[in-house]
Design a protein around this motif. Structure first.
Motif, mmCIF file in Angstrom:
data_model
loop_
_atom_site.group_PDB
_atom_site.id
_atom_site.type_symbol
_atom_site.label_atom_id
_atom_site.label_comp_id
_atom_site.label_asym_id
_atom_site.label_seq_id
_atom_site.Cartn_x
_atom_site.Cartn_y
_atom_site.Cartn_z
ATOM 1 N N TYR A 1 8.437 -0.661 3.021
ATOM 2 C CA TYR A 1 9.253 -1.774 2.520
ATOM 3 C C TYR A 1 10.744 -1.564 2.780
ATOM 4 O O TYR A 1 11.440 -2.479 3.207
ATOM 5 C CB TYR A 1 8.999 -1.970 1.020
ATOM 6 C CG TYR A 1 9.903 -3.004 0.416
ATOM 7 C CD1 TYR A 1 9.639 -4.358 0.590
ATOM 8 C CD2 TYR A 1 11.030 -2.635 -0.313
ATOM 9 C CE1 TYR A 1 10.483 -5.322 0.051
ATOM 10 C CE2 TYR A 1 11.874 -3.594 -0.857
ATOM 11 C CZ TYR A 1 11.591 -4.928 -0.668
ATOM 12 O OH TYR A 1 12.428 -5.882 -1.194
ATOM 13 N N ASP A 2 11.243 -0.362 2.522
ATOM 14 C CA ASP A 2 12.675 -0.107 2.683
ATOM 15 C C ASP A 2 13.131 -0.318 4.128
ATOM 16 O O ASP A 2 14.219 -0.843 4.372
ATOM 17 C CB ASP A 2 13.034 1.307 2.218
ATOM 18 C CG ASP A 2 12.909 1.466 0.708
ATOM 19 O OD1 ASP A 2 13.104 0.464 -0.018
ATOM 20 O OD2 ASP A 2 12.627 2.592 0.252
ATOM 21 N N SER A 3 12.306 0.062 5.085
ATOM 22 C CA SER A 3 12.643 -0.140 6.502
ATOM 23 C C SER A 3 12.701 -1.619 6.845
ATOM 24 O O SER A 3 13.606 -2.070 7.546
ATOM 25 C CB SER A 3 11.624 0.557 7.399
ATOM 26 O OG SER A 3 11.666 1.951 7.203
ATOM 27 N N ILE A 4 11.728 -2.367 6.353
ATOM 28 C CA ILE A 4 11.712 -3.812 6.611
ATOM 29 C C ILE A 4 12.914 -4.480 5.957
ATOM 30 O O ILE A 4 13.613 -5.280 6.579
ATOM 31 C CB ILE A 4 10.397 -4.450 6.116
ATOM 32 C CG1 ILE A 4 9.239 -3.961 6.978
ATOM 33 C CG2 ILE A 4 10.476 -5.975 6.136
ATOM 34 C CD1 ILE A 4 7.880 -4.338 6.451
ATOM 35 N N TYR A 5 13.165 -4.144 4.713
ATOM 36 C CA TYR A 5 14.281 -4.734 3.981
ATOM 37 C C TYR A 5 15.607 -4.418 4.667
ATOM 38 O O TYR A 5 16.452 -5.299 4.849
ATOM 39 C CB TYR A 5 14.281 -4.223 2.539
ATOM 40 C CG TYR A 5 15.365 -4.814 1.683
ATOM 41 C CD1 TYR A 5 15.265 -6.115 1.201
ATOM 42 C CD2 TYR A 5 16.501 -4.075 1.356
ATOM 43 C CE1 TYR A 5 16.266 -6.666 0.413
ATOM 44 C CE2 TYR A 5 17.502 -4.614 0.573
ATOM 45 C CZ TYR A 5 17.383 -5.908 0.102
ATOM 46 O OH TYR A 5 18.373 -6.451 -0.665
ATOM 47 N N GLY A 6 15.785 -3.162 5.063
ATOM 48 C CA GLY A 6 17.016 -2.767 5.730
ATOM 49 C C GLY A 6 17.208 -3.486 7.056
ATOM 50 O O GLY A 6 18.305 -3.947 7.371
ATOM 51 N N ALA A 7 16.136 -3.598 7.834
ATOM 52 C CA ALA A 7 16.221 -4.289 9.126
ATOM 53 C C ALA A 7 16.500 -5.770 8.935
ATOM 54 O O ALA A 7 17.264 -6.373 9.695
ATOM 55 C CB ALA A 7 14.927 -4.092 9.912
ATOM 56 N N PHE A 8 15.916 -6.368 7.917
ATOM 57 C CA PHE A 8 16.146 -7.785 7.637
ATOM 58 C C PHE A 8 17.616 -8.027 7.322
ATOM 59 O O PHE A 8 18.244 -8.907 7.896
ATOM 60 C CB PHE A 8 15.268 -8.236 6.473
ATOM 61 C CG PHE A 8 15.473 -9.674 6.106
ATOM 62 C CD1 PHE A 8 14.868 -10.683 6.837
ATOM 63 C CD2 PHE A 8 16.272 -10.024 5.025
ATOM 64 C CE1 PHE A 8 15.058 -12.016 6.501
ATOM 65 C CE2 PHE A 8 16.468 -11.352 4.682
ATOM 66 C CZ PHE A 8 15.863 -12.351 5.412
ATOM 67 N N ILE B 1 0.849 -1.203 0.000
ATOM 68 C CA ILE B 1 0.000 0.000 0.000
ATOM 69 C C ILE B 1 0.881 1.247 0.000
ATOM 70 O O ILE B 1 0.663 2.177 -0.786
ATOM 71 C CB ILE B 1 -0.947 0.003 1.217
ATOM 72 C CG1 ILE B 1 -1.983 -1.125 1.098
ATOM 73 C CG2 ILE B 1 -1.656 1.352 1.352
ATOM 74 C CD1 ILE B 1 -2.782 -1.379 2.369
ATOM 75 N N LEU B 2 1.884 1.267 0.855
ATOM 76 C CA LEU B 2 2.762 2.438 0.946
ATOM 77 C C LEU B 2 3.593 2.638 -0.317
ATOM 78 O O LEU B 2 3.898 3.777 -0.684
ATOM 79 C CB LEU B 2 3.666 2.325 2.174
ATOM 80 C CG LEU B 2 2.944 2.293 3.521
ATOM 81 C CD1 LEU B 2 3.939 2.127 4.652
ATOM 82 C CD2 LEU B 2 2.082 3.524 3.737
ATOM 83 N N GLN C 1 1.324 -3.307 13.770
ATOM 84 C CA GLN C 1 1.743 -2.014 13.242
ATOM 85 C C GLN C 1 2.368 -2.249 11.869
ATOM 86 O O GLN C 1 2.556 -3.389 11.454
ATOM 87 C CB GLN C 1 2.744 -1.349 14.185
ATOM 88 C CG GLN C 1 2.173 -1.053 15.556
ATOM 89 C CD GLN C 1 0.982 -0.118 15.521
ATOM 90 O OE1 GLN C 1 0.976 0.881 14.795
ATOM 91 N NE2 GLN C 1 -0.042 -0.428 16.303
ATOM 92 N N TYR C 2 2.704 -1.183 11.196
ATOM 93 C CA TYR C 2 3.296 -1.341 9.870
ATOM 94 C C TYR C 2 4.397 -0.319 9.647
ATOM 95 O O TYR C 2 4.512 0.663 10.374
ATOM 96 C CB TYR C 2 2.231 -1.226 8.780
ATOM 97 C CG TYR C 2 1.601 0.147 8.658
ATOM 98 C CD1 TYR C 2 2.188 1.134 7.889
ATOM 99 C CD2 TYR C 2 0.416 0.454 9.322
ATOM 100 C CE1 TYR C 2 1.621 2.386 7.774
ATOM 101 C CE2 TYR C 2 -0.158 1.694 9.210
ATOM 102 C CZ TYR C 2 0.440 2.656 8.434
ATOM 103 O OH TYR C 2 -0.116 3.900 8.322
ATOM 104 N N THR C 3 5.193 -0.598 8.628
ATOM 105 C CA THR C 3 6.219 0.341 8.174
ATOM 106 C C THR C 3 6.391 0.138 6.669
ATOM 107 O O THR C 3 5.767 -0.733 6.079
ATOM 108 C CB THR C 3 7.546 0.134 8.950
ATOM 109 O OG1 THR C 3 8.413 1.230 8.649
ATOM 110 C CG2 THR C 3 8.216 -1.178 8.611
ATOM 111 N N ALA D 1 -3.843 2.422 4.966
ATOM 112 C CA ALA D 1 -3.121 1.475 5.829
ATOM 113 C C ALA D 1 -3.580 1.611 7.285
ATOM 114 O O ALA D 1 -3.775 0.602 7.969
ATOM 115 C CB ALA D 1 -1.620 1.689 5.707
ATOM 116 N N ASP D 2 -3.778 2.830 7.743
ATOM 117 C CA ASP D 2 -4.248 3.040 9.118
ATOM 118 C C ASP D 2 -5.624 2.424 9.346
ATOM 119 O O ASP D 2 -5.857 1.760 10.357
ATOM 120 C CB ASP D 2 -4.324 4.530 9.454
ATOM 121 C CG ASP D 2 -2.979 5.177 9.687
ATOM 122 O OD1 ASP D 2 -1.973 4.453 9.852
ATOM 123 O OD2 ASP D 2 -2.937 6.427 9.701
#
Length: 120
Positions: A105-112, A72-73, A101-103, A84-85
């Motif tokens: 894609y780039d944040s998830i990818y970076g954290a992974f 969605i983002l 909660q959500y964030t 999304a909210d």
């Protein structure tokens, strides 16, 4: 994510198109959330238990966090966070132990990459 968006990205663009043309964006986003969560319930509810099995619900929560919300983002539409909210709120209201909660894609990818591999 590319494969997911190739197969299902049009749904997320339809969501944003609905809010873009809406007079009451908040109401439209809430309606999108209701329809979305209704569909999940119909697909995954156990006829025997009358609810979604806990293990399945956990998988669905992760799917929402890792695919649906980031998709969605990734539309980069002005109403993407509103949608999304509302989906997050409806999801949390309807499913037990699903206050997610959500964030993006780039944040998830970076954290992974940082936490899982620890070598990047």
């Amino acid at each position: 994510m590319d494969g997911f968006l190739n197969r299902h990205g049009h749904y997320f663009h339809e969501m944003t198109a609905l809010t873009a043309g809406a007079e009451d964006k908040e109401k439209t986003a809430a309606e999108i959330a209701t329809v979305f969560v209704d569909g999940v319930e119909r697909k995954f509810i156990s006829p025997k238990k009358g609810r979604i099995d806990g293990v399945v619900q956990l998988d669905l929560n992760f799917f929402m966090i890792y695919y649906v919300f980031p998709a969605i983002l990734l539309t980069e539409h002005a109403d993407a966070r509103l949608i999304a909210d509302r989906i997050r709120d409806e999801w949390s209201r309807r499913f037990k132990d699903s206050d997610i909660q959500y964030t993006d894609y780039d944040s998830i990818y970076g954290a992974f990459r940082e936490k899982i591999f620890g070598i990047f």
